[in-house]
Design a protein around this motif. Structure first.
Motif, PDB file in Angstrom:
ATOM      1  N   ILE A  47      18.669 -15.287  39.952  1.00 20.38           N
ATOM      2  CA  ILE A  47      19.141 -15.941  41.015  1.00 20.38           C
ATOM      3  C   ILE A  47      18.763 -15.021  42.097  1.00 20.38           C
ATOM      4  N   LEU A  48      18.613 -13.599  42.042  1.00 19.42           N
ATOM      5  CA  LEU A  48      18.148 -12.888  43.147  1.00 19.42           C
ATOM      6  C   LEU A  48      16.709 -12.967  43.531  1.00 19.42           C
ATOM      7  N   ALA A  49      16.006 -13.652  42.389  1.00 16.26           N
ATOM      8  CA  ALA A  49      14.596 -13.932  42.880  1.00 16.26           C
ATOM      9  C   ALA A  49      14.374 -14.968  43.644  1.00 16.26           C
ATOM     10  N   SER A  50      15.425 -16.154  43.600  1.00 19.24           N
ATOM     11  CA  SER A  50      15.691 -17.309  44.314  1.00 19.24           C
ATOM     12  C   SER A  50      15.880 -17.094  45.778  1.00 19.24           C
ATOM     13  N   LEU A  51      16.758 -16.013  45.868  1.00 18.19           N
ATOM     14  CA  LEU A  51      17.279 -15.847  47.045  1.00 18.19           C
ATOM     15  C   LEU A  51      16.308 -14.793  47.975  1.00 18.19           C
ATOM     16  N   GLU A  52      15.642 -14.196  47.175  1.00 16.74           N
ATOM     17  CA  GLU A  52      14.513 -13.258  47.916  1.00 16.74           C
ATOM     18  C   GLU A  52      13.284 -14.197  48.344  1.00 16.74           C
ATOM     19  N   ARG A  53      13.115 -15.377  47.737  1.00 17.25           N
ATOM     20  CA  ARG A  53      12.006 -16.297  47.961  1.00 17.25           C
ATOM     21  C   ARG A  53      12.366 -16.971  49.310  1.00 17.25           C
ATOM     22  N   GLU A  54      13.943 -17.334  49.584  1.00 14.98           N
ATOM     23  CA  GLU A  54      14.173 -17.954  50.713  1.00 14.98           C
ATOM     24  C   GLU A  54      14.548 -17.066  51.670  1.00 14.98           C
ATOM     25  N   GLY A  55      14.421 -15.566  51.428  1.00 12.54           N
ATOM     26  CA  GLY A  55      14.489 -14.698  52.696  1.00 12.54           C
ATOM     27  C   GLY A  55      15.906 -14.108  53.003  1.00 12.54           C
ATOM     28  N   PHE A  56      16.608 -14.426  52.124  1.00 18.01           N
ATOM     29  CA  PHE A  56      18.291 -14.087  52.291  1.00 18.01           C
ATOM     30  C   PHE A  56      18.458 -12.631  51.879  1.00 18.01           C
ATOM     31  N   ILE A  57      17.436 -12.034  50.982  1.00 18.24           N
ATOM     32  CA  ILE A  57      17.500 -10.639  50.559  1.00 18.24           C
ATOM     33  C   ILE A  57      15.978 -10.117  50.485  1.00 18.24           C
ATOM     34  N   THR A  58      16.098  -8.669  50.564  1.00 18.61           N
ATOM     35  CA  THR A  58      14.532  -8.228  50.260  1.00 18.61           C
ATOM     36  C   THR A  58      15.017  -7.172  49.292  1.00 18.61           C
ATOM     37  N   ARG A  59      14.386  -7.166  47.932  1.00 22.49           N
ATOM     38  CA  ARG A  59      14.522  -6.088  47.116  1.00 22.49           C
ATOM     39  C   ARG A  59      13.390  -5.009  47.055  1.00 22.49           C
ATOM     40  N   ARG A  60      13.766  -3.650  47.267  1.00 23.55           N
ATOM     41  CA  ARG A  60      13.000  -2.660  47.528  1.00 23.55           C
ATOM     42  C   ARG A  60      13.221  -1.553  46.620  1.00 23.55           C
ATOM     43  N   HIS A 112      19.981 -11.161  59.560  1.00 25.35           N
ATOM     44  CA  HIS A 112      19.517 -12.107  60.421  1.00 25.35           C
ATOM     45  C   HIS A 112      19.107 -13.644  59.796  1.00 25.35           C
ATOM     46  N   VAL A 113      18.680 -13.750  58.785  1.00 27.11           N
ATOM     47  CA  VAL A 113      18.549 -14.976  58.023  1.00 27.11           C
ATOM     48  C   VAL A 113      19.497 -15.601  57.422  1.00 27.11           C
ATOM     49  N   LEU A 114      20.698 -14.864  57.012  1.00 31.00           N
ATOM     50  CA  LEU A 114      21.857 -15.569  56.428  1.00 31.00           C
ATOM     51  C   LEU A 114      22.528 -16.172  57.749  1.00 31.00           C
ATOM     52  N   ASP A 115      22.427 -15.551  59.145  1.00 30.93           N
ATOM     53  CA  ASP A 115      23.143 -16.255  59.945  1.00 30.93           C
ATOM     54  C   ASP A 115      22.472 -17.534  60.754  1.00 30.93           C
ATOM     55  N   VAL A 116      21.374 -17.952  60.325  1.00 31.39           N
ATOM     56  CA  VAL A 116      20.586 -19.109  60.583  1.00 31.39           C
ATOM     57  C   VAL A 116      21.464 -20.278  60.103  1.00 31.39           C
ATOM     58  N   HIS A 117      21.611 -21.340  61.055  1.00 34.36           N
ATOM     59  CA  HIS A 117      22.493 -22.620  60.576  1.00 34.36           C
ATOM     60  C   HIS A 117      21.737 -23.503  59.726  1.00 34.36           C
ATOM     61  N   THR A 118      20.582 -23.795  60.456  1.00 33.67           N
ATOM     62  CA  THR A 118      19.613 -25.015  59.929  1.00 33.67           C
ATOM     63  C   THR A 118      18.472 -24.311  59.534  1.00 33.67           C
ATOM     64  N   ARG A 119      17.935 -24.402  58.276  1.00 34.65           N
ATOM     65  CA  ARG A 119      16.764 -23.965  57.632  1.00 34.65           C
ATOM     66  C   ARG A 119      15.911 -25.320  57.310  1.00 34.65           C
ATOM     67  N   MET A 120      14.802 -25.484  58.055  1.00 37.53           N
ATOM     68  CA  MET A 120      13.833 -26.762  57.891  1.00 37.53           C
ATOM     69  C   MET A 120      13.254 -26.625  56.549  1.00 37.53           C
ATOM     70  N   HIS A 124      16.775 -26.108  64.821  1.00 34.15           N
ATOM     71  CA  HIS A 124      16.413 -26.062  63.394  1.00 34.15           C
ATOM     72  C   HIS A 124      15.349 -24.905  63.343  1.00 34.15           C
ATOM     73  N   THR A 125      15.437 -24.197  62.182  1.00 37.49           N
ATOM     74  CA  THR A 125      14.816 -22.962  62.286  1.00 37.49           C
ATOM     75  C   THR A 125      13.753 -22.923  61.004  1.00 37.49           C
ATOM     76  N   VAL A 126      12.689 -22.280  61.039  1.00 34.64           N
ATOM     77  CA  VAL A 126      11.756 -22.304  59.745  1.00 34.64           C
ATOM     78  C   VAL A 126      11.448 -20.895  59.321  1.00 34.64           C
ATOM     79  N   LEU A 127      11.488 -20.282  58.189  1.00 33.24           N
ATOM     80  CA  LEU A 127      11.404 -18.857  57.928  1.00 33.24           C
ATOM     81  C   LEU A 127      10.022 -18.945  57.138  1.00 33.24           C
ATOM     82  N   ARG A 128       9.231 -18.460  57.780  1.00 30.69           N
ATOM     83  CA  ARG A 128       7.722 -18.086  57.242  1.00 30.69           C
ATOM     84  C   ARG A 128       7.379 -16.569  57.017  1.00 30.69           C
ATOM     85  N   LYS A 129       7.306 -16.158  55.649  1.00 29.19           N
ATOM     86  CA  LYS A 129       6.886 -14.846  55.131  1.00 29.19           C
ATOM     87  C   LYS A 129       5.165 -14.559  55.581  1.00 29.19           C
TER      88      LYS A 129
END
Length: 241
Positions: free
Chosen positions: A50-63, A73-81, A234-239
């Motif tokens: 679960i944590l790996a999927s959340l990290e792939r989508e940018g919601f968390i970062t494991r350090r 800042h990512v959690l607060d985005v309403h619409t992710r394309m 609409h917002t796009v997250l790009r790592k």
């Protein structure tokens, strides 16, 4: 969808809700994995998936040495394309009351474009389903989904088409889309779209042309989606790799 997968999705949604508005809404980091496992009632292996999927989508970062950082800042985005969200959920996430104003379905032969998208011969019998979704009563999204008629395993009614199209694909066709390729561009509203979305002729619309593929890479479904201007951001997250 099997029970294990359904349970994992439910736990993932629970954790996301806890980070957005629940017990972790004011925290910078999640608790240690051992604590989270107990709180969520799952194994460490399941939690790490679960944590790996959340990290792939940018919601968390494991350090290492820091822990699991919540990316507010990512959690607060309403619409992710870059994340597939059902239309009614998308409208709801943007603060509006969603509704399906109309659903229509009809059969037609595959034209040249549809045949190319789904790698089928021209003239193949297809089912086309149109759907108009509203936000606080205002037309917001108009979509036309296209499915090969031969893939539908049983008789269906208009009632079966009321849930999001992916429910129909799974329940009536045994289709589980794995990924999609989507072309995005701005288009002017023609006469049909202007009437459906209640916008002036030539008004700008966001157009998304989507082809979905199963896990074997076979195209199984395509759609044309039109979004009225001024409702969504609409917002796009790009790592950076």
């Amino acid at each position: 969808m099997n029970t294990h997968t359904s349970h994992t999705k439910a736990i993932r949604a629970q954790l996301l809700a806890a980070m957005r508005t629940g017990e972790y809404a004011q925290r910078e980091r999640l608790p240690r994995e051992s604590v989270l496992c107990v709180k969520l009632g799952i194994s460490r292996t399941q939690l790490r998936d679960i944590l790996a999927s959340l990290e792939r989508e940018g919601f968390i970062t494991r350090r290492h040495g820091v822990g699991t950082v919540i990316n507010r800042h990512v959690l607060d985005v309403h619409t992710r394309m870059d994340i597939e969200v059902e239309f009614l959920d998308m409208i709801r996430q943007n603060g509006f009351t969603p509704a399906v104003a109309s659903i229509r379905s009809w059969e037609e032969p595959a034209d040249e474009k549809t045949a190319a998208q789904l790698q089928l011969p021209e003239g193949t019998p297809m089912l086309r389903v149109s759907r108009l979704c509203t936000a606080d009563g205002r037309p917001a999204i108009y979509c036309e989904d296209v499915i090969e008629k031969a893939l539908i395993r049983e008789d269906y009614t208009e009632e079966d088409l009321k849930p999001p199209i992916f429910h129909f694909l799974q329940q009536s066709c045994g289709i589980f889309p794995y990924l999609d390729l989507t072309d995005l561009r701005a288009v002017p509203a023609d006469e049909k779209l202007a009437e459906v979305l209640q916008v002036p002729l030539g008004a700008p619309l966001l157009y998304m042309e989507e082809v979905d593929f199963d896990i074997d890479g076979k195209p199984v479904f395509c759609s044309a989606e039109y979004f009225a201007d001024g409702i969504f951001r609409h917002t796009v997250l790009r790592k950076k790799l």
